[in-house]
Design a protein around this motif. Structure first.
Motif, PDB file in Angstrom:
ATOM      1  N   SER A   1     -27.365  27.533   3.218  1.00  0.00           N
ATOM      2  CA  SER A   1     -27.374  28.988   3.471  1.00  0.00           C
ATOM      3  C   SER A   1     -28.733  29.424   4.008  1.00  0.00           C
ATOM      4  CB  SER A   1     -27.044  29.774   2.194  1.00  0.00           C
ATOM      5  OG  SER A   1     -25.755  29.438   1.742  1.00  0.00           O
TER       6      SER A   1
ATOM      7  N   CYS B   1     -32.421  33.753   4.834  1.00  0.00           N
ATOM      8  CA  CYS B   1     -31.096  33.459   4.302  1.00  0.00           C
ATOM      9  C   CYS B   1     -30.047  33.603   5.408  1.00  0.00           C
ATOM     10  CB  CYS B   1     -30.759  34.386   3.144  1.00  0.00           C
ATOM     11  SG  CYS B   1     -31.861  34.180   1.729  1.00  0.00           S
TER      12      CYS B   1
ATOM     13  N   ARG C   1     -25.443  36.518   2.710  1.00  0.00           N
ATOM     14  CA  ARG C   1     -25.787  37.343   1.557  1.00  0.00           C
ATOM     15  C   ARG C   1     -25.539  36.610   0.246  1.00  0.00           C
ATOM     16  NH1 ARG C   1     -23.277  43.308   3.093  1.00  0.00           N
ATOM     17  NH2 ARG C   1     -24.571  43.685   4.955  1.00  0.00           N
ATOM     18  N   THR C   2     -24.687  35.609   0.310  1.00  0.00           N
ATOM     19  CA  THR C   2     -24.355  34.861  -0.902  1.00  0.00           C
ATOM     20  C   THR C   2     -25.355  33.746  -1.190  1.00  0.00           C
ATOM     21  OG1 THR C   2     -22.905  33.430   0.417  1.00  0.00           O
ATOM     22  CG2 THR C   2     -21.901  35.346  -0.646  1.00  0.00           C
TER      23      THR C   2
ATOM     24  N   SER D   1     -28.205  31.471  -2.627  1.00  0.00           N
ATOM     25  CA  SER D   1     -28.664  31.378  -4.013  1.00  0.00           C
ATOM     26  C   SER D   1     -30.089  31.903  -4.153  1.00  0.00           C
ATOM     27  CB  SER D   1     -28.592  29.926  -4.482  1.00  0.00           C
ATOM     28  OG  SER D   1     -29.484  29.122  -3.734  1.00  0.00           O
TER      29      SER D   1
ATOM     30  N   GLU E   1     -26.115  26.920  -7.053  1.00  0.00           N
ATOM     31  CA  GLU E   1     -25.045  27.862  -6.714  1.00  0.00           C
ATOM     32  C   GLU E   1     -24.367  27.476  -5.401  1.00  0.00           C
ATOM     33  OE1 GLU E   1     -26.335  31.946  -6.928  1.00  0.00           O
ATOM     34  OE2 GLU E   1     -27.910  31.420  -8.369  1.00  0.00           O
TER      35      GLU E   1
ATOM     36  N   ASP F   1     -25.681  25.828  -2.864  1.00  0.00           N
ATOM     37  CA  ASP F   1     -26.626  25.603  -1.761  1.00  0.00           C
ATOM     38  C   ASP F   1     -27.428  24.333  -2.054  1.00  0.00           C
ATOM     39  OD1 ASP F   1     -25.826  27.906  -0.469  1.00  0.00           O
ATOM     40  OD2 ASP F   1     -27.360  29.144  -1.427  1.00  0.00           O
TER      41      ASP F   1
END
Length: 469
Positions: free
Chosen positions: A203, A237, A240-241, A243, A358, A360
């Protein structure tokens, strides 16, 4: 980001010539009768003059080194061989469109009875050339536009601008290449570049703006490259998700590093070799020439290839590396190693082995990977002698591990950590060789030793690239 074998955001290689004729493609010709060949070989001759016709902006002094051996020929066959070798060296400079050789008896007042004149008829490349092509990387493709100014100052220098737009990476850069007269393998280059890459497995988005200088030279059977690189890196990033661990890495950093690469390569092909070996060792030291990133990085690659019965080839390879942070700062996500995917440990998703947060993947500071491969012709040899020879049946066994080490512990603890939780896979498939550009693989993979957090590709997996484990 770092990969298991190279920096993902390295600029495009823009130095060196593009050769249209290879040494193996040359046909020196054979006399019709052995008797005639024996007479020609035994007849002493003297090369009195060597002429080069068609020069424009090229300086003659750089060509003197390339044709000097022709004067040392002792008989006609030797003259022919050395002349064609000189032709190859002239083409290697990357400044001529074509080179032709004419051998004739010497004429004039100073002509000897056994004197010969050798003439090279050359046609220089245009002052500016453009190119459009596609490039296959590690499971990604790119469209490449290039603008080149060959022979800028008349001594085989080259100025190149390239723009690349790919599935995961966009880059553009300016490069200047300068060889040493008489020793083309010794060359200097300087690069200015900007590279933007997307890494969905982490990410992460990375933009590099940098300058690098390289000096390449051979020593005996080894080739060496010394490099300095200064790069301003911007990490952000990709979603938005992302980690929290990835968000912590976001921001700017300045890396200044010195690196050395040694290569011994006796393979008959870099894409799908049938014989020979490869040893590549790379060291990188960052922080001692400036910047706010400090580390020592070591990695290596070994490959052995052996032709067996029935036109089959057995190949084995081993990769490994270690990253040691210097100072009090932890290592950066962009400098770590990554493992997994169709070009390394097959049966796992791209760079989806090792530490993660998470979902990533954060990379690791130490890794190893090994592979055992058997390549055989297709069953019943369809298309033999033609298109069918580009395909090979592929059986493989891969294994590897990626982790972080506690450098306060000893080497025995490090080896024990690398031996834990080994991921491995086996399977079979088909390999297609795309000339000397890249290769494609379509394999059926069975992953084993899967750990919590790993992403697998159980079943059919497609891979495209230049370097495979």
């Amino acid at each position: 980001m770092g990969t298991v074998h190279a920096r993902s955001l390295d600029p495009l290689p823009m130095q060196g010539p593009e050769l249209g004729v290879q040494a193996d493609d040359m046909d020196l010709g054979e006399p019709e009768h052995e008797e005639k060949q024996e007479v020609l070989e035994n007849k002493d001759v003297v090369v009195q003059h060597v002429h080069i016709d068609g020069l424009g902006r090229t300086k003659e002094d750089i060509l003197t080194y390339e044709i000097a051996d022709v004067f040392h020929a002792k008989n006609l066959i030797d003259v022919m061989k050395k002349s064609h070798e000189a032709r190859q060296r002239l083409l290697r400079l990357g400044i001529f469109r074509h080179v032709e050789v004419v051998i004739d008896t010497c004429e004039g007042a100073d002509a000897l009875p056994n004197g010969l004149d050798v003439k090279f008829e050359v046609k220089e490349l245009r002052r500016m050339t453009g190119s459009y092509n596609t490039m296959v990387g590690n499971n990604e493709g790119s469209m490449v536009l290039g603008l080149k100014l060959p022979n800028v100052f008349g001594r085989a220098e080259k100025l190149t601008f390239q723009f690349s737009y790919g599935t995961k990476e966009t880059s553009y850069g300016l490069s200047f290449f300068k060889p040493q007269p008489g020793h083309f393998e010794r060359n200097f280059s300087i690069n200015l570049y900007k590279v933007t890459g997307q890494f969905p497995w982490s990410s992460l988005r990375e933009t590099d703006r940098g300058v690098s200088t390289e000096f390449s030279f051979p020593i005996w059977r080894t080739n060496h490259t010394l490099k300095w690189e200064g790069v301003w890196r911007e990490l952000g990033c990709l979603a938005r998700t992302a980690s929290f661990a990835v968000r912590e890495e976001s921001g700017h950093s300045l890396k200044s590093s010195l690196s050395h690469t040694m290569v011994i390569d006796t393979r008959n092909s870099t894409i799908l070799p049938r014989k020979g070996a490869l040893l590549k060792i790379n060291q990188e030291l960052a922080g001692y020439t400036g910047g706010d990133v400090s580390f020592l990085k070591e990695d290596f690659e070994i490959q052995l290839n052996k032709t067996l019965f029935w036109d089959s080839v057995l190949s084995t390879s081993l990769w490994g590396g270690m990253l040691l942070p210097l100072g009090h700062k932890p290592s950066c996500i962009a400098d770590r190693f990554y493992l997994g995917g169709p070009t390394s440990v097959r049966g796992f998703s791209m760079y989806s082995i090792g530490p993660q947060s998470e979902g990533d993947y954060l990379g690791g500071e130490a890794y190893w990977a090994g592979g055992l491969h058997l390549y055989t012709p297709l069953p019943f040899r369809p298309g033999r002698g033609g298109f069918g020879d580009l395909f090979r049946t592929h059986f493989f066994l891969n294994a590897g591990n990626l982790c972080n080490l506690n450098y306060g512990e000893g080497p025995r603890a490090h080896l024990s950590k690398l031996a834990e939780c080994i991921r491995w896979s086996y399977g079979a498939g088909i390999v297609l060789r795309l000339g000397n550009i890249a290769r494609l693989e379509l394999n059926y993979c069975i992953p084993m030793g899967v750990q919590s957090g790993d992403r697998i590709c159980d079943g059919v997996q497609f891979g495209a690239g230049i370097r495979f484990l």
